[in-house]
Structure formats: C-alpha cells, structure tokens
Design an enzyme around this catalytic site. Structure first.
Site, short mmCIF file in Angstrom:
data_model
loop_
_atom_site.label_atom_id
_atom_site.label_comp_id
_atom_site.label_asym_id
_atom_site.label_seq_id
_atom_site.Cartn_x
_atom_site.Cartn_y
_atom_site.Cartn_z
N CYS A 44 -6.52 -17.46 -6.87
CA CYS A 44 -6.52 -18.63 -7.74
C CYS A 44 -5.12 -19.24 -7.77
CB CYS A 44 -6.92 -18.19 -9.14
SG CYS A 44 -7.90 -19.41 -9.96
N GLN A 89 -1.88 -0.68 5.38
CA GLN A 89 -3.18 -0.22 4.88
C GLN A 89 -3.75 0.92 5.71
OE1 GLN A 89 -4.62 -0.98 2.10
NE2 GLN A 89 -3.48 -2.78 1.47
N GLY A 118 6.66 -2.54 1.66
CA GLY A 118 6.06 -2.98 2.91
C GLY A 118 6.52 -4.37 3.31
N THR A 119 6.70 -5.23 2.33
CA THR A 119 7.14 -6.60 2.62
C THR A 119 8.52 -6.59 3.28
OG1 THR A 119 5.88 -7.40 0.73
CG2 THR A 119 7.59 -8.86 1.56
N GLY A 130 4.83 2.96 0.59
CA GLY A 130 4.49 4.21 -0.10
C GLY A 130 3.35 4.09 -1.09
N HIS A 131 3.32 2.95 -1.84
CA HIS A 131 2.35 2.89 -2.94
C HIS A 131 0.90 2.72 -2.49
CE1 HIS A 131 1.60 -1.60 -3.54
NE2 HIS A 131 2.64 -1.64 -2.75
N ASN A 187 -6.05 -5.68 4.95
CA ASN A 187 -6.06 -5.32 3.53
C ASN A 187 -7.32 -5.80 2.80
OD1 ASN A 187 -4.25 -7.54 4.44
ND2 ASN A 187 -4.45 -8.18 2.30
N THR A 207 22.52 1.80 -1.23
CA THR A 207 22.33 3.19 -1.67
C THR A 207 20.83 3.48 -1.78
OG1 THR A 207 24.44 3.15 -2.80
CG2 THR A 207 22.86 4.84 -3.50
N1 PLP Z 1 1.01 -5.56 4.47
C1 PLP Z 1 -0.23 -5.30 4.05
C2 PLP Z 1 -1.34 -5.22 5.05
C3 PLP Z 1 -0.48 -5.10 2.68
O1 PLP Z 1 -1.73 -4.86 2.27
C4 PLP Z 1 0.60 -5.19 1.77
C5 PLP Z 1 0.36 -5.05 0.32
O2 PLP Z 1 -0.73 -5.29 -0.18
C6 PLP Z 1 1.88 -5.44 2.27
C7 PLP Z 1 2.05 -5.63 3.63
C8 PLP Z 1 3.06 -5.53 1.35
O3 PLP Z 1 3.43 -4.24 0.89
P1 PLP Z 1 4.31 -4.10 -0.43
O4 PLP Z 1 3.41 -4.33 -1.59
O5 PLP Z 1 4.81 -2.68 -0.40
O6 PLP Z 1 5.41 -5.08 -0.33
#
Ligand code: PLP
Length: 383
Positions: free
Chosen positions: A325, A179, A72-73, A200-201, A151, A237
């Site tokens: 923290c 989310q 996601g990042t 995906g996770h 999140n 790839t």
């Molecule tokens: N955006 C949101 C709202 C998230 O909650 C998260 C992960 O917690 C991310 C982006 C980042 O996703 P990833 O862990 O797949 O990089």
C-alpha cells in the site's frame, strides 16, 4: 492470546539457543575484537568461530570468504557497488524482474547514473530460463545478480545452471540467498557463484546482522572504509553479539536442515491442499515451480489481500499480503505482475510462510478462520 505467527519470510523468532549464545556478549564479554589485549582477543576468537559456522552453512571453503554486514540489504548493496567499483570499465548489470527491492533499488539508482540494467523476465510460475542469459550478458557486463529464492512466492531459481551458463563469460555472479539460506541446501563450492548475500533474521538469528560471501579472487571494493575490520572488506566495529548469534543460528540451521525441511514441507503441503479444497476460487501462485518448503503465495478470486491480512490479524493470525500500500493506493506486487498475474488476482493474494517453530495447531487455527474471512471479504468487495 499469543499470535499465530505465519509470516516467517518477513522475519523469524530468535532461537532460544541463539539468545543464550549471545547473552555473554551483551554482558561480561564486551571487549572490542580489534583490541590487542586478552579481552579483545577472546572476543575476536568468537567472531572467527561464528564466521566458520556461517561458512559451513553455505559450503564456503575458507571462512575469510564471509564478511559480516548489518543486514541482507547491506550485503546486496555491497555486492553490487563493490563489484562495479572493482570493474570500472564495465557499465552493465543483469538482474531479474522479481528481485527484492534491496537489488532493484540500487539498480534503479545506477540506471540514473550512467549504468545499463537488463531485467530478465520470468514465466507464469515465476521461473527464470537460464538461456535468457546468453544474449543478455555482453563483454560490458560487470555483474549478474539473480536471487536464489523469491521472498513472495518461494520460487527457486536454478542457480547451478545459471552459474554454468556464466562460467566462461567473465562476469561476477551474485545471488541473493536471503530467503534460501537455512531452508535449502547451499554449497557454493559446487557452483560458480562469486558472491552470496545472507540475512540472520530470516533463519532465527536477530535482526540487524547479515553476511556477504565473497569467493577468494573476486574483484571487490569495500563500501565502508575505516579501521579495516572484516579482512578490510567492511570497516566498523563488529556487532559481536549478533555475529555470535548468527553463527549459532547457522549451526542450528545446518544441523537440522533435512529434518526441519521434511516437517515444514509436509505441514505446508497439507495446508495448501486444505486451502484449495475448502476455499473456492483459490490458487497457489508458482505452484508448478520448485519452491521453498515453507512459502505459500495464494490468490483468492474477487477478494483483497490487505483486507484478509487485516481480518486475520484481528483474530490473532499474522500473514502478509502480496500488494503493497503506497500513499493509500494498493499497488500490485511487482513479483506477481512479472509472472503475468492480473491486477485483480494480485490484489487478492496473501503470503503464508512457516518455520520450524510452526505447529500443526497453528495451521489448524488458520484453517478454522481463513475460509470465513475470505468469504466475508469477497462478499464485501462484491457489495
Ligand atoms: N533479499 C531478500 C530476498 C529478502 O527477502 C530480504 C528481506 O525481506 C532482503 C533481501 C533484505 O534483508 P534485510 O531485511 O536483512 O535487510
């Protein structure tokens, strides 16, 4: 003892059907999808099937609008940098105060490198008023990036209304739906969203696979250049097994969306009612807002969320705390701070997030322990 896992906004269990779908691509089906021979072509075919399934989960018309990424990042970063590179004359970005660090951090970097960032506020329930966009967006705005669902609190932003507000403003509208996907219905055909990020996770696929939806015609310059994979939008790839897994997870999420949502919501609502009833000084953050069906962010007066998390962990129950923290000092959650929640309240908050695998029994185990844990932590803090 198997832990009671109630931290599904951090990550989810991989669905057994997903593992099964992936296995051949970790063993016998190891071809490179870019190879022109039959082994490569076969694998490429499976990637395209997965792409269609992910497109279906979010209602994308064309499967070539889905670009697989590493997480996601990466999807968020690619969206922001890809849009800015495609609009070099525009130096302004609009985000909200409660975005994930995957949006906030690239924007902080951009702010140090000549870009102007406008941060929209949220109200006490974590809601965003789309009217704030009218003044925030100017002809110099390249991208508006507002998350679909938060999140930490699960609060849902009115993405449809936001896209209507932006429809005549000539900006790229990106939404972080990491989310939201798999928990609520998403149909990008019905909205003016230009780009949307997935991971995906968060919906029972493995870690290390994400996707970016890029509507056809959206200006976009790829972050990763090289062999031209992913329709020239993300070279490298492909992570074939994980892509296949994400496709399967998307299919399962789409097929079960309504039934899962009903079951998870009722479990979550009953859990919240029990917490409010049995633990004095507890408060659901964002309780008046539209929220994800699986998320509860709860503050317990006069306590410390990190300590509650630690105590529950010792008892085999996984949840997460609202405060992070850093170098030994507990920082208030920026999300809760943006909602005007005091440092003390924010410090005493935890997040409980369920999934379709969460059972009534797990919630019962939590409820057997939580009141006493909160009381113990409260007493220690007072002493
Ligand atoms: N955006 C949101 C709202 C998230 O909650 C998260 C992960 O917690 C991310 C982006 C980042 O996703 P990833 O862990 O797949 O990089």
């Amino acid at each position: 003892m198997y832990p009671v896992y109630l931290d599904n906004n951090a990550t989810t269990k991989i669905a057994p059907e997903v593992v099964e779908a992936m296995l051949p691509f970790l063993t016998s089906c190891y071809g490179n999808p870019s190879s022109s021979h039959s082994v490569g072509r076969k694998v490429a075919g499976h990637i395209e099937k997965a792409r269609r399934k992910v497109a279906d989960l979010i209602g994308a018309q064309h499967s070539d609008e889905i670009v697989f990424t590493s997480c996601g990042t990466e999807s968020d970063t690619s969206a922001i940098f890809g849009a800015l590179a495609a609009c070099p004359d525009k130096k302004h970005i609009v985000i909200s105060a409660v975005e994930h660090p995957a949006i906030k951090e690239p924007c902080s970097w951009l702010a140090r490198h000549g870009y102007r960032i406008t941060v929209l506020p949220v109200n006490a329930d974590g809601e965003l008023d789309p009217r704030t966009l009218r003044d925030a967006v100017t002809p110099g705005t390249a991208v508006v990036s507002l998350m679909w669902a938060n999140n930490e609190t699960g609060v849902i932003f009115p993405v449809d209304e936001i896209s209507k507000t932006l429809s005549d403003r000539n900006v790229i509208f990106h939404t972080d739906a990491v989310q939201a996907a798999g928990k609520i219905s998403i149909d990008v055909k019905q909205t003016g969203i230009s780009m949307l990020s997935l991971s995906g996770h968060k919906f029972h696929a493995p870690k290390g696979i994400g996707a970016l939806y890029i509507r056809r015609g959206t200006p976009f310059v790829p972050l990763l250049r090289g062999g031209g994979q992913e329709n020239r939008k993300r070279s490298g790839t492909e992570n074939v097994a994980s892509i296949v897994g994400m496709g399967k997870a998307a299919q399962l999420a789409a097929e079960g969306l309504n039934s899962h949502a009903t079951a998870i919501r009722s479990l979550r609502d009953r859990m919240e009612a029990r917490i409010i009833d049995t633990i004095p000084g507890s408060k659901i953050n964002g309780r008046n807002a539209r929220r994800l069906i699986n998320t509860s962010n709860i503050s317990f007066d006069g306590t410390n969320g990190s300590e509650i998390v630690r105590e529950l962990d010792r008892l085999g129950i996984c949840v997460s705390s609202g405060a992070a923290c850093h170098s030994g000092a507990a920082q208030p959650s920026p999300v809760l701070s943006a909602m005007g929640i005091s440092f003390m309240e924010s410090q005493g908050s935890i997040r409980i997030s369920l999934s379709r695998y969460t059972t009534e029994k797990e919630v019962d185990i939590l409820m057997e322990q939580l009141p006493e844990v909160v009381e113990r932590v409260r007493k220690r803090k007072k002493d």
